[in-house]
Design an enzyme around this catalytic site. Sequence first.
Site, PDB file in Angstrom:
ATOM      1  CB  ILE A 687      -6.154   5.552  -7.209  1.00  0.00           C
ATOM      2  CG1 ILE A 687      -4.648   5.569  -6.994  1.00  0.00           C
ATOM      3  CG2 ILE A 687      -6.552   6.380  -8.400  1.00  0.00           C
ATOM      4  CD1 ILE A 687      -3.877   4.967  -8.154  1.00  0.00           C
ATOM      5  N   GLY A 688      -6.299   5.226  -3.733  1.00  0.00           N
ATOM      6  CA  GLY A 688      -6.285   4.208  -2.698  1.00  0.00           C
ATOM      7  C   GLY A 688      -5.644   4.761  -1.455  1.00  0.00           C
ATOM      8  N   GLY A 690      -4.015   3.370   2.533  1.00  0.00           N
ATOM      9  CA  GLY A 690      -3.752   2.222   3.393  1.00  0.00           C
ATOM     10  C   GLY A 690      -3.127   2.675   4.683  1.00  0.00           C
ATOM     11  CB  SER A 692       2.157   3.226   4.941  1.00  0.00           C
ATOM     12  OG  SER A 692       1.754   2.666   3.719  1.00  0.00           O
ATOM     13  N   GLY A 693      -0.291   5.443   4.116  1.00  0.00           N
ATOM     14  CA  GLY A 693      -0.508   6.709   3.438  1.00  0.00           C
ATOM     15  C   GLY A 693      -1.485   6.555   2.300  1.00  0.00           C
ATOM     16  CE  LYS A 694      -6.174  10.338   2.320  1.00  0.00           C
ATOM     17  NZ  LYS A 694      -6.646  11.685   2.583  1.00  0.00           N
ATOM     18  CB  VAL A 695      -1.987   5.241  -3.692  1.00  0.00           C
ATOM     19  CG1 VAL A 695      -1.290   5.094  -5.026  1.00  0.00           C
ATOM     20  CG2 VAL A 695      -1.341   4.351  -2.660  1.00  0.00           C
ATOM     21  CE  LYS A 709       2.018   3.105   0.200  1.00  0.00           C
ATOM     22  NZ  LYS A 709       2.154   1.670   0.246  1.00  0.00           N
ATOM     23  CG  ASP A 818       2.385  -6.406   3.685  1.00  0.00           C
ATOM     24  OD1 ASP A 818       1.672  -7.384   3.987  1.00  0.00           O
ATOM     25  OD2 ASP A 818       1.967  -5.241   3.668  1.00  0.00           O
TER      26      ASP A 818
END
Length: 995
Positions: A687-688, A690, A692-695, A709, A818
């Site tokens: 679903i996303g 970024g 640092s990795g995938k979700v 994540k 962040d």
Amino acid sequence: MLLLFLSLLSLLSPLTLSLNQEGLYLQSIKHSFSDPDSSLSSWNDRDPTPCNNWRGVKCDAASLSVVSLDLSNTNIAGPFPSLLCHLPNLTFISLFNNSINSTLPLDISTCQSLQHLDLSQNLLTGGLPHTLSSLPNLKYLDLTGNNFSGEIPDTFGRFQNLEVLSLVYNLLDGTVPSFLGNLTTLKMLNLSYNPFFPGRIPPELGNLTNLQILWLSDCNLVGEIPDSLGRLKKLTDLDLALNDLHGPIPSSLTGLTSVFQIELYNNSLSGELPAGMSNLTALRLLDASMNQLTGTIPDELCGLPLQSLNLYENRFEGSLPESIANSPNLYELRIFRNELTGELPRNLGAKSPLKWIDISNNKFSGEIPASLCAMGKLEELLMISNEFSGQIPPGLGECQSLNRIRMGHNRLSGEVPAGFWGLPNVNLLELVGNSFSGQIAKTIAGAANLSVLIVSNNEFSGPIPEEIGWLENLFKFWGHDNKFSGSLPESMFKLDQLGSLDLHNNELTGELPNEIKFWKKLNELNLAQNGFSGQIPDEISSMSVLNYLDLSRNQFSGKIPSGLQNLKLNQLNLSYNRLSGELPPLFAKELYKNSFVGNPGLCGELEGLCDEKDEARNKGYVWLLRTIFVLAGLVFIVGVVWFYMKYRYIKMAKRAIDKSKWTLMSFHKLGFSEYEILDCLDEDNVIGSGGSGKVYKVVLSGGEVVAVKKLWGGATKEFDSGDVEKGGRVQDNAFDAEVDTLGKIRHKNIVKLWCCCTTRDCKLLVYEYMPNGSLGDLLHSSKAGLLDWPTRYRIALDAAEGLSYLHHDCVPAIVHRDVKSNNILLDGDFGARVADFGVAKVVDLTGKGPKSMSVIAGSCGYIAPEYAYTLRVNEKSDIYSFGVVILELVTGRLPVDPEFGEKDLVKWVCTTLDQKGVDHVLDQKLDSCYKEDICKVLNIGLLCTSPLPINRPSMRRVVKLLQEVGTVNPSKTAKKDGKLTPYYYEDASDQGSVA
Ligand SMILES: *[C@@H]1O[C@H](CO)[C@@H](O)[C@H](O)[C@H]1NC(C)=O
Ligand SMILES: *[C@@H]1O[C@H](CO)[C@@H](O)[C@H](O)[C@H]1NC(C)=O
């Protein structure tokens, strides 16, 4: 040239024929301003002179020459008009609280008649004009609340007649200059709240013998307080607070015979209060809190007309002088967190209009003086953690003014006076950890404002009175570890504001009625260790915010309501009751075992849950061994088959996850296993993704949905040398420790981390799933229309509360690092939760590549300006980033957008506000009926994004400010755009009262 032009103009235009020369100058000045409120509409050219009707203009009666111009609070904008200096007799200029911008021109020195210049609360920038000191008659110079920068020019040592110099709240650096000691005419010198470099108080300031006010708070002062300050015989106000001054309070300060107010709080002063303070015969207010002062509180202090004595957070010892009870004006006494002993003076309060007393965290003993509220003014009585004994004096039960009472952790006993329970203005009553006995009196019905009632750990007994159900505002009621008996009064179930009820370890009986469903806001219910019986009502499942439920060690019987499965419980304990029947499937898992042990009739799938029956106990051993064997065999076979299939599957998916090495850290009771999650990590579920990795979104067999994540930890993947391997492991430890802290965080506005699984190759963080995704995605998509103003406001408040929790309630404090709209996630009802904090830092430890560099400093458009030169992130940088999120909510715009050119959102908002007004800033999608509230929130956003970290309010303050917006009626229109007076002071109440 201009003169010529103006005279030409007067010749050509018939309308201006009549207006005199000074009027023409003012006309021209009017046109140089932007005047959105038409404040200068009375400046017309039909009058012969500006003297009669023109707003803010005053003339000399005889010569009709302008002498004074006062345009304060008129909302005008634009640069300072030098043309003003063409008015030869102008002595007074005030442009206070407008939007005068740009730099202050050097030729201001041509205003030769000027005596009074007030340009405070404007937007002036650049250096202080060194020419100002050549104004021979200048007496009053106030440039407070601008953006002046650089050092104070050395010509400022040469003012001839200056009486008032105020440069507060600017961006001045350099140090507090010694040449200011030359200005012997000065009556007031105010330099507070400037980012000066560390420096000493110049001893030369002792030459300013006409000085009445000296304010140097938060000026980065170090070293000792110079003796010379004692020469300021006319001084009434001395404020040196919020610096880093060391050494003793010089005894010369007792020479300040006119001084009314001394503020020394928040320094590093040590030693004793100087002898001779009885000379300070005018002293009303002394605040030397938050230093390292020692010794006793001197008796001679008490002979002074003191109104306010603040000496908290020092190391004072000994007792409070008897004579303090003779202070006829004393209304504030805050001496918490010291090492004070002995009894309080018997007649404290008998002659003083005491309003606020905070003596918490000392070692005071003896009885509470009966006279504390003798003058009927007492509002706060805070005396937590002392050694007071005896009863609460009956007189306090008539102290109607009280609104906050904390007497926890003393040795008080006896019955609480009936009147004390029912004080009408009290909103917090805390008696925890004493030996009080007797009942909660029925008079509690009168405590209409009570919202927190904490009487735990005492010896209270008898029934909980019916009248408690009348307290409409009751939010928290803790009465655990007492001897309350009887059943819960029916009326209690009408308390629809109740959020937390803890009555464990009492002698309560009776059943829980269906009416518990009216506890809509109840978060925590702990009735353990009582004698409750009957069924647990099905209605418990409609208590949708319940997340802590402990009914253990009662006599509850019947089935477990299956609706319990729908609640999002962090803590569930139904052990040691008489429950029976099948366990609902979600709970039929090993990890819920402890929630249900000790219920002999309860038999579900879960082996070993029921108390073994007698026969079973005999064969228990054999049976157990056999089971273990069979299970082990099964696991092995299933494991091999599964491993083989998975291995193939994963190979196909080109992602080798080494399953045999998973380690699991879990922080909540899990209704799922890590293997279940592993199975669901395929590309369809992403679903996303970024830096640092995938979700992934994972739907588990129990119907539960989680977000997973997956972080790539590159160290072992990309390098194989032993050293790096070692490094990787050290980093892993840091990761684990960090994740461990994060996992323990429980807050309604923070995304829950369920667990974390680790292998050599990657790490999985399993979070609760947030159906509405991230604020950033929603706000900047076509669905932004879903977010009306009330929703956005609530999101801002929710997120602020989450961050405030991280900053203020976690030990050690957690800096998010962040904060951005993409890290604020929305649940099914658009409630907001903060996600992904701290992990960012950890990711950087273990991860690699350029993306992680941006992670450590935050994200583009959200990074606080000071990062450029300090390369440090702290709470203040989070607050800046949060301010950007607020601006996103208000404007609906991205934090960086090619449309802004070189600027980011913060700069764009500031310049657009300046140039075009607030209507061009607000998101057009928002209903304009909320404009006033939106503007207030916008101002909070601007405050959070102040360029100077010190000007940003703390997150706790931000929460308060946001809450205040919600409580004001939407009636008036926004009064001022984009300009504010900074808030500096935190709420001081209960500083000593963290029980
Ligand atoms: C300034 O005021 C003085 C008297 O107060 C007057 O004589 C003089 O004319 C004024 N100057 C102008 C330019 O009006
Ligand atoms: C000052 O304010 C005026 C009026 O709002 C605006 O037009 C101008 O651009 C501003 N100047 C600066 C330097 O910000």
